[in-house]
Scaffold this motif. Structure first.
Motif, PDB file in Angstrom:
ATOM      1  N   UNK A  68       0.594  -1.475   0.298  1.00 36.08           N
ATOM      2  CA  UNK A  68      -0.633  -0.002   0.079  1.00 36.08           C
ATOM      3  C   UNK A  68       0.871   1.167  -0.259  1.00 36.08           C
ATOM      4  N   UNK A  69       2.244   0.953   0.657  1.00 32.10           N
ATOM      5  CA  UNK A  69       3.180   2.781   0.754  1.00 32.10           C
ATOM      6  C   UNK A  69       3.536   3.145  -0.932  1.00 32.10           C
ATOM      7  N   UNK A  70       3.070   1.880  -2.382  1.00 35.39           N
ATOM      8  CA  UNK A  70       3.694   2.302  -3.082  1.00 35.39           C
ATOM      9  C   UNK A  70       2.597   3.250  -4.238  1.00 35.39           C
ATOM     10  N   UNK A  71       1.345   3.151  -3.273  1.00 41.83           N
ATOM     11  CA  UNK A  71       0.503   4.626  -3.635  1.00 41.83           C
ATOM     12  C   UNK A  71       0.355   5.344  -2.775  1.00 41.83           C
ATOM     13  N   UNK A  72       0.891   5.582  -1.959  1.00 42.68           N
ATOM     14  CA  UNK A  72       1.180   7.173  -1.379  1.00 42.68           C
ATOM     15  C   UNK A  72       2.473   7.881  -0.812  1.00 42.68           C
ATOM     16  N   UNK A  73       2.001   9.200  -0.571  1.00 46.04           N
ATOM     17  CA  UNK A  73       3.449   9.837  -0.587  1.00 46.04           C
ATOM     18  C   UNK A  73       3.153  10.101   1.296  1.00 46.04           C
ATOM     19  N   UNK A  74       3.082   9.323   1.664  1.00 43.50           N
ATOM     20  CA  UNK A  74       3.082   9.444   3.256  1.00 43.50           C
ATOM     21  C   UNK A  74       4.172   9.224   3.656  1.00 43.50           C
ATOM     22  N   UNK A  75       5.112  10.159   5.118  1.00 47.52           N
ATOM     23  CA  UNK A  75       6.315   9.439   5.101  1.00 47.52           C
ATOM     24  C   UNK A  75       6.308   8.088   5.702  1.00 47.52           C
ATOM     25  N   UNK A  76       7.520   7.657   5.842  1.00 42.38           N
ATOM     26  CA  UNK A  76       7.751   6.210   6.218  1.00 42.38           C
ATOM     27  C   UNK A  76       6.941   6.070   7.417  1.00 42.38           C
ATOM     28  N   UNK A  77       7.068   6.884   8.268  1.00 38.61           N
ATOM     29  CA  UNK A  77       7.306   6.962  10.180  1.00 38.61           C
ATOM     30  C   UNK A  77       5.796   7.550   9.966  1.00 38.61           C
ATOM     31  N   UNK A  78       4.620   7.420   9.225  1.00 39.62           N
ATOM     32  CA  UNK A  78       3.000   7.589   9.136  1.00 39.62           C
ATOM     33  C   UNK A  78       2.793   6.048   9.009  1.00 39.62           C
ATOM     34  N   UNK A  79       1.450   6.041   9.901  1.00 36.80           N
ATOM     35  CA  UNK A  79       0.913   5.018   9.493  1.00 36.80           C
ATOM     36  C   UNK A  79       0.139   5.486   8.427  1.00 36.80           C
ATOM     37  N   UNK A  80      -0.683   4.386   7.704  1.00 33.56           N
ATOM     38  CA  UNK A  80      -1.409   4.053   5.963  1.00 33.56           C
ATOM     39  C   UNK A  80      -2.683   3.466   6.704  1.00 33.56           C
ATOM     40  N   UNK A  81      -3.944   4.549   6.638  1.00 30.90           N
ATOM     41  CA  UNK A  81      -4.932   4.365   7.186  1.00 30.90           C
ATOM     42  C   UNK A  81      -6.043   2.740   5.931  1.00 30.90           C
ATOM     43  N   UNK A  82      -6.567   2.532   6.472  1.00 26.39           N
ATOM     44  CA  UNK A  82      -7.270   1.157   5.413  1.00 26.39           C
ATOM     45  C   UNK A  82      -8.832   2.079   4.875  1.00 26.39           C
ATOM     46  N   UNK A  83      -8.397   1.321   3.672  1.00 26.40           N
ATOM     47  CA  UNK A  83      -9.383   1.813   2.622  1.00 26.40           C
ATOM     48  C   UNK A  83     -10.616   1.704   2.697  1.00 26.40           C
ATOM     49  N   UNK A  84     -10.676   0.207   3.387  1.00 22.39           N
ATOM     50  CA  UNK A  84     -12.152  -0.093   3.301  1.00 22.39           C
ATOM     51  C   UNK A  84     -12.673   0.187   4.285  1.00 22.39           C
ATOM     52  N   UNK A  85     -12.108   0.195   5.733  1.00 26.35           N
ATOM     53  CA  UNK A  85     -13.243   0.637   6.886  1.00 26.35           C
ATOM     54  C   UNK A  85     -12.645   2.105   7.092  1.00 26.35           C
ATOM     55  N   UNK A  86     -11.785   2.461   6.455  1.00 27.33           N
ATOM     56  CA  UNK A  86     -11.450   4.205   6.763  1.00 27.33           C
ATOM     57  C   UNK A  86     -11.275   4.223   8.447  1.00 27.33           C
ATOM     58  N   UNK A  87     -10.814   3.099   8.961  1.00 29.94           N
ATOM     59  CA  UNK A  87     -10.918   3.435  10.696  1.00 29.94           C
ATOM     60  C   UNK A  87      -9.261   3.260  10.958  1.00 29.94           C
ATOM     61  N   UNK A  88      -8.851   1.512  10.635  1.00 36.60           N
ATOM     62  CA  UNK A  88      -8.103   0.644  10.996  1.00 36.60           C
ATOM     63  C   UNK A  88      -6.343   1.423  10.333  1.00 36.60           C
ATOM     64  N   UNK A  89      -4.928   1.151  11.001  1.00 37.01           N
ATOM     65  CA  UNK A  89      -3.955   2.040  10.646  1.00 37.01           C
ATOM     66  C   UNK A  89      -3.409   0.391   9.596  1.00 37.01           C
ATOM     67  N   UNK A  90      -2.659   0.132   8.396  1.00 34.35           N
ATOM     68  CA  UNK A  90      -2.290  -1.000   8.640  1.00 34.35           C
ATOM     69  C   UNK A  90      -0.525  -1.267   9.008  1.00 34.35           C
ATOM     70  N   UNK A  91      -0.656  -2.350   8.897  1.00 34.02           N
ATOM     71  CA  UNK A  91       0.756  -2.897   9.752  1.00 34.02           C
ATOM     72  C   UNK A  91       1.178  -4.589   8.569  1.00 34.02           C
ATOM     73  N   UNK A  92       2.156  -4.821   8.763  1.00 37.13           N
ATOM     74  CA  UNK A  92       3.200  -5.357   7.645  1.00 37.13           C
ATOM     75  C   UNK A  92       2.381  -6.624   8.502  1.00 37.13           C
ATOM     76  N   UNK A  93       1.889  -7.723   7.730  1.00 34.66           N
ATOM     77  CA  UNK A  93       2.044  -8.640   8.185  1.00 34.66           C
ATOM     78  C   UNK A  93       3.341 -10.152   8.993  1.00 34.66           C
ATOM     79  N   UNK A  94       3.366 -10.681   9.402  1.00 33.83           N
ATOM     80  CA  UNK A  94       4.162 -10.998   9.611  1.00 33.83           C
ATOM     81  C   UNK A  94       4.271 -13.118   9.367  1.00 33.83           C
ATOM     82  N   UNK A  95       4.102 -12.664   8.630  1.00 32.90           N
ATOM     83  CA  UNK A  95       3.924 -14.185   7.895  1.00 32.90           C
ATOM     84  C   UNK A  95       5.117 -14.138   6.735  1.00 32.90           C
ATOM     85  N   UNK A  96       5.403 -15.458   5.978  1.00 30.32           N
ATOM     86  CA  UNK A  96       6.289 -15.293   5.569  1.00 30.32           C
ATOM     87  C   UNK A  96       6.716 -17.077   4.942  1.00 30.32           C
ATOM     88  N   UNK A  97       6.784 -17.059   3.682  1.00 29.04           N
ATOM     89  CA  UNK A  97       6.989 -18.593   3.104  1.00 29.04           C
ATOM     90  C   UNK A  97       8.736 -18.942   3.083  1.00 29.04           C
TER      91      UNK A  97
END
Length: 619
Positions: free
Chosen positions: A112-141
């Motif tokens: 989601x950071x690819x389409x925003x000009x927000x500073x890297x230290x700023x949280x990105x707001x969820x566009x679906x609910x407009x309430x929550x903040x986006x954080x990286x998932x802690x899962x990998x393969x």
């Protein structure tokens, strides 16, 4: 200070040098100071002009079976607090995993950071609910070939599709239609909002037909059609295991004069290259003047140093053609036990206190309460200064398809195979070294029950998947020395004020070479080293108090009688009477995985016919 660099928004994160050979090495996923998960890129991306070649390490390379050059990682500093200008070089990183999750509605987003000009230290707001903040998932393969990739959430969610709608649901990273959340049983599940597909993800395996590393082009595997990947959390120890090795710098290399112009020129290899690479006289004169300014020398001194390097007769060029990796422990033991003169700026300086120790023992021989075990210590040496080279050889990852008969491959720090050097750090510090009387140990080792107890651990080790350095063989002598070393570290934490995690051990054990020595040291990535707290404990009167406390600690554990009588504990049951209540220490301090430990080897077990060590010590 070394700095990791997150280039997308120019964010810089400081990292200790010593961490680059451990949990923050190439291939690791670490959390930065801005709470982002980042992937440390391979050494082919490191800025070459900011790397420094390590010199006076030829014996270390021979001991560690390395032919490549060893390079110090780039160093950097921040110039000013507001504009984040960086002086020096940084290690490139990138954000990983690329998927984020809303902390309110659990919807997943891809980069989601690819389409925003927000500073890297700023949280990105969820566009679906407009309430929550986006954080990286802690899962990998990950795969057991060392691969790492984002979890293919759409595939995982739909791979068991049993309806037409689910089978026709198409992957679209630009659309927020997947949700990652906990079910009623506390297990993670992935849901598709479009077709209602759902799937649990804990320990999920899937197959992929390419090798993957974040930021690199996919590669086709050789010899196999598909690779098994396992979904796991980024902090799972199987995701990243650093492969690094250490060796001491000992004479004659430790005696190289670092204040000499020849050594300084060798450290500034770019200056030498610029002078020799200049094709016009004017350009050569300019490069020479630059070198003279930086090294603060005359033209005659510069010419003499350059000629000495060309003749290949510098103090650093000592022949070690007959040195092998098997000699490392015995060579270090000889250096520690041999009295010699040292220059003030040497990297290895010892003070032999054996004579003072023996005199002290004689002076208190008639005193009450003196433990007979004190006579077991043969040589006592204060290591006033030491230099340790730690080389990062790569890393391993382990998926669920690991075959116990097929060793996990190590991934080199250079993913592309285009460079010929390895990253390494140099640590400076101090320590205490002492040996145990070989004659006493030989008598003790002759006891059949002691040999039987050691052979049981050796059998378990051979049947386990644990791999330790070659010198870590579970003989009765090694187990004895290792247990004493752990007890010393725990006591030094109290008496010298060092946290146990900052101390290291090195065991010198061999019946053939009559080695029975223990080095306890602290080393930090700073030329100043440590403050003398450990060396101070080598004074005979203080060492006696330390020794007395060590043997008292070994005799009793808060978990006794369970700890004392247990048949096996620890990884693969490679410990006997050893637990967190007595002799276990932080994993970062133990060079041997906190195994091969047993207090019974020192305190004995009379009810089973195992005599205590003190019975074999001469009075």
């Amino acid at each position: 200070m070394e700095v990791h660099e997150l280039k997308s928004k120019q964010w810089f994160t400081p990292v200790r040098f010593s961490h680059l050979t451990k949990h923050a090495g190439v291939g690791a996923v670490v959390r930065d100071q801005n709470d982002l998960l980042i992937f440390v890129k391979d050494t082919s991306t490191w800025p070459l002009k900011y790397l420094t070649k390590l010199h006076a390490v030829e014996r270390v390379k021979r001991h560690l079976e390395i032919t490549s050059d060893l390079m110090l990682p780039p160093q950097a500093s921040i110039d000013g607090d507001s504009n984040l200008k960086i002086k020096g070089g940084t290690i490139p990183t990138l954000r990983f995993p690329n998927w984020t999750r809303c902390d309110n509605c659990n919807v997943l987003y891809f980069k989601p950071w690819a389409n925003t000009n927000a500073d890297i230290s700023q949280k990105i707001t969820c566009s679906s609910c407009s309430k929550g903040s986006l954080s990286q998932v802690t899962w990998c393969a990950v795969s057991s070939h060392g691969d790492l990739m984002d979890v293919p959430w759409h595939y995982i969610c739909h791979r068991k599709s049993n309806t037409a709608a689910q089978q026709q649901c198409r992957h679209n990273t630009h659309e927020a239609y997947l949700k990652l959340e906990l079910n009623e049983r506390g297990r993670w599940e992935i849901h598709c909002k479009k077709c209602k597909a759902t799937e649990q993800i804990d320990g999920t395996d899937f197959h992929h037909n390419t090798h993957k590393q974040p930021g690199l082009t996919e590669r086709k595997p050789v010899g196999v059609d598909q690779i098994t990947y396992t979904v796991m959390e980024v902090n799972d120890p199987r995701v990243f295991s650093a492969m690094s090795e250490r060796a001491l710098v000992i004479p004659p290399e430790s005696n190289v004069d670092k204040e000499s112009l020849v050594y300084k020129l060798m450290q500034q290899s770019q200056l030498v290259a610029a002078i020799k690479g200049a094709k016009r006289n004017l350009q050569k004169q300019r490069e020479k003047k630059k070198a003279m300014r930086e090294l603060k020398c005359t033209e005659e001194e510069l010419f003499a140093a350059l000629n000495e390097i060309d003749r290949d007769k510098s103090a650093n060029n000592i022949s070690f053609d007959d040195i092998t990796s098997a000699d490392m422990i015995s060579d270090e033991f000889e250096a520690l036990t041999t009295e010699q003169e040292f220059s003030s700026n040497a990297d290895f300086i010892t003070t032999h206190l054996t004579g003072e120790w023996q005199s002290y023992l004689q002076s208190i021989a008639e005193s009450d309460g003196i433990r007979i075990e004190s006579n077991l210590v043969d040589k006592l040496v204060a290591v006033n200064r030491l230099r340790v080279i730690e080389v990062y050889k790569g890393f391993q990852r382990a998926a669920s398809d690991v075959d116990e008969f097929d060793p996990i491959p190590t991934v080199n720090p250079d993913f592309t195979g285009s460079i010929g050097w390895l990253p390494a750090v140099e640590l400076f510090g101090e320590g205490i070294f002492f040996t145990l009387n070989h004659t006493c140990l030989e008598k003790w080792e002759e006891q059949a029950l002691i040999r039987l107890r050691a052979s049981e651990i050796e059998t378990r080790y051979q049947d386990s998947e644990i791999a330790l350095p070659d010198e870590a063989t579970p003989t009765s002598r090694f187990i004895l020395l290792h247990t004493i070393a752990h007890a010393f570290i725990r006591e030094l934490e109290t008496l010298a004020g060092y946290p146990a995690a900052s101390l290291q051990e090195r065991i010198y054990s061999s019946s053939e070479g009559k080695m029975a020595g223990i080095l306890i040291y602290t080393a930090v990535p700073d030329i100043a080293g440590s403050l003398g707290g450990i060396v101070g404990q080598a004074k005979p009167s203080r060492f006696m108090r330390l020794l007395d406390a060590v043997f008292r600690q070994i005799e009793w554990c808060s978990m006794d009688p369970v700890c004392n009588d247990i048949e096996g504990q620890g990884p693969s049951w490679l410990n006997r009477a050893a637990c967190h209540g007595c002799v276990l220490i932080p994993d970062t301090s133990c060079s041997y995985n906190n195994v091969f430990l047993d207090r019974v080897f020192i305190k004995g077990k009379p009810e089973e016919g195992i005599p205590p060590l003190r019975e074999f010590v001469s009075k």
